[in-house]
Write a protein that holds these residues in place. Structure first.
Motif, mmCIF file in Angstrom:
data_model
loop_
_atom_site.group_PDB
_atom_site.id
_atom_site.type_symbol
_atom_site.label_atom_id
_atom_site.label_comp_id
_atom_site.label_asym_id
_atom_site.label_seq_id
_atom_site.Cartn_x
_atom_site.Cartn_y
_atom_site.Cartn_z
ATOM 1 N N VAL A 424 -61.734 -6.467 48.738
ATOM 2 C CA VAL A 424 -61.288 -7.120 47.507
ATOM 3 C C VAL A 424 -60.253 -6.232 46.845
ATOM 4 C CG1 VAL A 424 -62.036 -7.912 45.232
ATOM 5 C CG2 VAL A 424 -63.542 -8.177 47.217
ATOM 6 N N GLU A 425 -59.216 -6.840 46.323
ATOM 7 C CA GLU A 425 -58.284 -6.089 45.475
ATOM 8 C C GLU A 425 -57.955 -6.979 44.283
ATOM 9 O OE1 GLU A 425 -56.989 -2.897 46.017
ATOM 10 O OE2 GLU A 425 -54.971 -2.843 45.153
ATOM 11 N N PHE A 426 -57.847 -6.354 43.101
ATOM 12 C CA PHE A 426 -57.610 -7.115 41.880
ATOM 13 C C PHE A 426 -56.135 -7.145 41.530
ATOM 14 C CE2 PHE A 426 -61.971 -5.981 41.922
ATOM 15 C CZ PHE A 426 -62.607 -7.066 41.345
ATOM 16 N N THR A 427 -55.776 -8.188 40.764
ATOM 17 C CA THR A 427 -54.437 -8.198 40.193
ATOM 18 C C THR A 427 -54.351 -7.045 39.194
ATOM 19 O OG1 THR A 427 -55.266 -9.876 38.658
ATOM 20 C CG2 THR A 427 -53.892 -10.650 40.480
ATOM 21 N N ARG A 428 -53.157 -6.738 38.791
ATOM 22 C CA ARG A 428 -52.905 -5.624 37.882
ATOM 23 C C ARG A 428 -53.789 -5.693 36.626
ATOM 24 N NH1 ARG A 428 -47.331 -3.504 35.189
ATOM 25 N NH2 ARG A 428 -48.479 -2.627 33.474
ATOM 26 N N ASP A 429 -53.979 -6.921 36.084
ATOM 27 C CA ASP A 429 -54.774 -7.082 34.861
ATOM 28 C C ASP A 429 -56.265 -7.272 35.141
ATOM 29 O OD1 ASP A 429 -54.851 -9.611 35.926
ATOM 30 O OD2 ASP A 429 -53.621 -10.548 34.369
ATOM 31 N N GLY A 430 -56.657 -7.289 36.379
ATOM 32 C CA GLY A 430 -58.075 -7.424 36.716
ATOM 33 C C GLY A 430 -58.610 -8.846 36.607
ATOM 34 N N ARG A 431 -57.737 -9.829 36.333
ATOM 35 C CA ARG A 431 -58.233 -11.204 36.121
ATOM 36 C C ARG A 431 -58.591 -11.911 37.415
ATOM 37 N NH1 ARG A 431 -54.383 -14.885 33.068
ATOM 38 N NH2 ARG A 431 -55.956 -16.417 33.686
ATOM 39 N N PHE A 432 -57.890 -11.579 38.493
ATOM 40 C CA PHE A 432 -58.141 -12.271 39.753
ATOM 41 C C PHE A 432 -58.538 -11.289 40.838
ATOM 42 C CE2 PHE A 432 -55.071 -14.860 37.419
ATOM 43 C CZ PHE A 432 -55.804 -16.040 37.318
ATOM 44 N N ALA A 433 -59.464 -11.730 41.685
ATOM 45 C CA ALA A 433 -59.917 -10.914 42.813
ATOM 46 C C ALA A 433 -59.412 -11.568 44.089
ATOM 47 C CB ALA A 433 -61.443 -10.849 42.822
ATOM 48 N N LEU A 434 -58.718 -10.791 44.914
ATOM 49 C CA LEU A 434 -58.184 -11.315 46.173
ATOM 50 C C LEU A 434 -59.069 -10.838 47.317
ATOM 51 C CD1 LEU A 434 -55.771 -11.416 44.120
ATOM 52 C CD2 LEU A 434 -54.264 -11.156 46.102
ATOM 53 N N VAL A 435 -59.594 -11.774 48.074
ATOM 54 C CA VAL A 435 -60.524 -11.468 49.165
ATOM 55 C C VAL A 435 -59.831 -11.770 50.495
ATOM 56 C CG1 VAL A 435 -62.723 -12.165 50.226
ATOM 57 C CG2 VAL A 435 -62.534 -12.034 47.734
ATOM 58 N N SER A 436 -60.066 -10.921 51.507
ATOM 59 C CA SER A 436 -59.496 -11.180 52.832
ATOM 60 C C SER A 436 -60.467 -11.967 53.699
ATOM 61 C CB SER A 436 -59.198 -9.865 53.566
ATOM 62 O OG SER A 436 -58.134 -9.177 52.975
ATOM 63 N N LEU A 437 -60.001 -13.077 54.223
ATOM 64 C CA LEU A 437 -60.726 -13.787 55.269
ATOM 65 C C LEU A 437 -60.119 -13.247 56.567
ATOM 66 C CD1 LEU A 437 -62.841 -15.983 55.524
ATOM 67 C CD2 LEU A 437 -61.021 -17.685 55.393
ATOM 68 N N MET A 438 -60.847 -12.278 57.181
ATOM 69 C CA MET A 438 -60.255 -11.460 58.250
ATOM 70 C C MET A 438 -60.319 -12.137 59.605
ATOM 71 S SD MET A 438 -61.522 -7.636 57.388
ATOM 72 C CE MET A 438 -61.225 -6.866 55.794
ATOM 73 N N GLU A 439 -59.661 -13.252 59.737
ATOM 74 C CA GLU A 439 -59.688 -13.990 60.997
ATOM 75 C C GLU A 439 -58.253 -14.271 61.429
ATOM 76 O OE1 GLU A 439 -62.604 -15.074 62.455
ATOM 77 O OE2 GLU A 439 -64.007 -14.536 60.851
ATOM 78 N N ASP A 440 -58.111 -14.652 62.721
ATOM 79 C CA ASP A 440 -56.756 -14.898 63.218
ATOM 80 C C ASP A 440 -56.037 -15.968 62.395
ATOM 81 O OD1 ASP A 440 -56.938 -12.958 65.089
ATOM 82 O OD2 ASP A 440 -57.597 -14.286 66.696
ATOM 83 N N ASP A 441 -56.766 -17.053 62.099
ATOM 84 C CA ASP A 441 -56.170 -18.025 61.171
ATOM 85 C C ASP A 441 -56.866 -17.833 59.827
ATOM 86 O OD1 ASP A 441 -58.585 -18.828 62.134
ATOM 87 O OD2 ASP A 441 -58.116 -20.967 62.133
ATOM 88 N N GLY A 442 -56.675 -16.648 59.276
ATOM 89 C CA GLY A 442 -57.366 -16.266 58.050
ATOM 90 C C GLY A 442 -56.577 -16.609 56.808
ATOM 91 N N ALA A 443 -56.963 -15.960 55.718
ATOM 92 C CA ALA A 443 -56.317 -16.255 54.439
ATOM 93 C C ALA A 443 -56.643 -15.152 53.448
ATOM 94 C CB ALA A 443 -56.812 -17.592 53.893
ATOM 95 N N ILE A 444 -55.831 -15.096 52.396
ATOM 96 C CA ILE A 444 -56.213 -14.373 51.206
ATOM 97 C C ILE A 444 -56.778 -15.436 50.276
ATOM 98 C CG2 ILE A 444 -55.365 -13.113 49.199
ATOM 99 C CD1 ILE A 444 -55.232 -11.435 51.702
ATOM 100 N N VAL A 445 -58.033 -15.253 49.858
ATOM 101 C CA VAL A 445 -58.660 -16.232 48.976
ATOM 102 C C VAL A 445 -58.743 -15.603 47.584
ATOM 103 C CG1 VAL A 445 -60.631 -17.760 48.650
ATOM 104 C CG2 VAL A 445 -59.977 -17.043 50.968
#
Ligand code: HEC
Length: 481
Positions: A424-445
């Protein structure tokens, strides 16, 4: 299978001959790499036996690696696989002259404009490492949308490291390539091959130096940050005369020095920017996974058997033992304030627990049960929650959200049932959390960090990590640096 059990002369020469005929053009006659990656035992450490079998037979789709099933006999393919796991008869070397000759400067220092070539806030960019086909994506952290994508060298190792102003980012590849990108001009600036197998890279806070830590050869390589030219090679040899692989190099900005973790000898090295001469701190055990407190005064380290200790870097000695069990992943620890005291928490690679340690007494104040062993723990100064994955367990699809004050699990997210979600990594202001879907056809959620509601999905090719310029350059206590 023990190498010597099969490596009688006939088989070796058969494998070597087949290699020269079918593989050397891409992987190098000396196995040091070329258009394809290096194929030394060290290079293949993370490739499981089945995965090696499969890649030789099926190749890698969407890359230049062809499959050899049907083209080479099964026995030859097995012989090649075994042969690749053994060291070449002549130990590969990579000397000062090789390093110097490898350097490519695409843009000389000072030749590019000193302002961003785009509208987005340059301090709220995210860099996403997409390991599937080796790319770096640049995300605008306000619009949560990609603005650029770079092809990288094969297999980046360790996190990307930013210059203090966030303009430049330095990455290391498994095979020892150090690359410097200009994020304002969205271009690659320079590259150099610092080693044959490299752990990671660190950048000095004063913007002058880049240090690369190698496992092959057993060296550290100091580069000038402006044009990646070679300044110095440090052989890594302990007081006992034994050479060591580097586990990781770190920039300890508040100390104006680099700190080096070593894999095979009980020492930690500190390299002050001012002298560039290593100061050796002797330990009674090899520690290769580190957490630093925010002032970089103390190291919390774990030895391979899981025992933890606290090293005071000023005093140059151990000041406490840590009561830990399983295999704590201290390198992914975070700190925050609770009841007026600083606490540190880290995930555990073997047990479904998070350990919370009081940073004044070094006592364990709580053990939080989780879904399973995990790799990362992340938070941000502006969010009440810490997020933990369970990626080493059957619950690898779910992240749990923990209240940093009550130390209770208060929620969870499962971006895609059955598929690995972590980091998980947060936006600069901490409002949003970005999660990695670590798959070949993955995503940042992207999640709302307060309500845990999903906001958006950005498709990515096996996104392993993501790094926010502001959180990294300000050394947020909610993330490893
Ligand atoms: C036309 C060029 C080419 C040829 C010929 C070739 N390779 Fe590759 N190979 C590559 C590339 C490119 C990759 C990286 C693929 C990727 O991005 O995952 C690769 C990947 C691999 C990997 C996986 C490395 C890793 O760490 O994941 C192995 C193992 C490998 N090759 C072995 C061989 C062997 C053995 C042969 C000969 C029998 C061979 N290759 C022939 C280009 C080639």
């Amino acid at each position: 299978m023990v190498a010597s059990a099969w490596a009688h002369a006939g088989t070796v020469s058969e494998a070597a001959t087949a290699y020269q005929q079918h593989c050397a053009a891409c992987h190098g006659a000396d196995r040091l790499g070329g258009m394809g990656p290096a194929l030394l035992p060290q290079s293949l450490e993370r490739l499981k036996p089945d995965a090696l079998r499969d890649v030789l037979r099926q190749g890698r789709p969407a890359t230049q690696m062809p499959g050899f099933a049907g083209q080479l006999p099964e026995t030859t393919l097995d012989q090649i696989a075994n042969w690749l796991r053994t060291a070449p008869a002549q130990a590969p070397h990579w000397e000062v002259a090789d390093i110097r000759a490898s350097r490519v400067v695409y843009h000389a220092p000072g030749s590019l404009p000193d302002r961003p070539a785009f509208q987005a806030d340059p301090s709220n960019l995210f860099l996403v490492v997409e390991s599937g086909t080796h790319h770096l994506s640049v995300l605008d952290g306000d619009r949560l949308a990609p603005i650029h994508r770079f092809q990288t060298r094969f297999a980046l190792h360790g996190g990307p490291k930013f210059s203090r102003d966030g303009r430049y980012v330095y990455v290391a590849s498994r095979d020892g390539w150090i690359s410097k990108y200009d994020l304002w001009n969205l271009t690659l600036v320079a590259e150099i091959r610092a080693g044959l197998n490299t752990r990671n890279v660190a950048v000095s806070d004063d913007g002058k130096w880049v240090l690369a830590g190698n496992t092959l050869p057993q060296t550290m390589v100091l580069l000038r940050a402006d044009d990646l030219s070679l300044e110095r090679v440090y052989p890594v040899t302990g007081a006992n005369g034994k050479a060591s692989r580097v586990s990781a190099v770190y920039d300890a900005a508040p100390r104006s020095s680099f700190i080096v973790a070593l894999r095979d000898i009980p020492e930690v090295w500190e390299i002050p920017y001012a002298t560039l001469e290593p100061r050796v701190i002797a330990l009674d055990d090899v520690l290769d996974d580190f957490f630093f407190d925010q002032p970089y005064r103390h190291i919390l380290g774990a030895s391979r058997n899981g025992a933890g200790q606290v090293i005071d870097l000023d005093a140059g000695r151990k000041v406490a033992d840590l009561a830990l069990s399983g295999m704590p992943h201290l390198g992914s620890g975070i700190t925050w304030r609770r009841d007026g005291r600083d606490v540190m928490a880290s995930p555990n690679l073997r047990q479904g627990v998070l350990t919370v340690i009081d940073m004044q007494t070094w006592q364990t104040v709580a053990t939080i049960a989780t879904n399973g062993p995990g790799f990362f723990l992340r938070s941000h100064e502006s969010t009440p929650y810490a997020w933990a994955d369970a990626m080493m367990s059957p619950r690898r699809d779910t992240l749990q959200v923990i209240d940093k004050q009550t130390l209770k699990v208060v929620g969870s997210v499962t971006p895609s049932p059955g598929r690995t979600a972590a980091h998980v990594e947060f936006t600069r202001d901490g409002r949003f959390a970005l999660v990695s879907l670590m798959e070949d056809d993955g995503a940042i959620v992207v999640y709302d960090a307060a309500t845990l509601r999903e906001i958006k999905r950005i498709p990515m090719d096996k996104p392993v990590g993501k790094y926010n310029v502001f959180n990294k350059t300000t050394r947020s206590s909610g993330t490893s640096h």
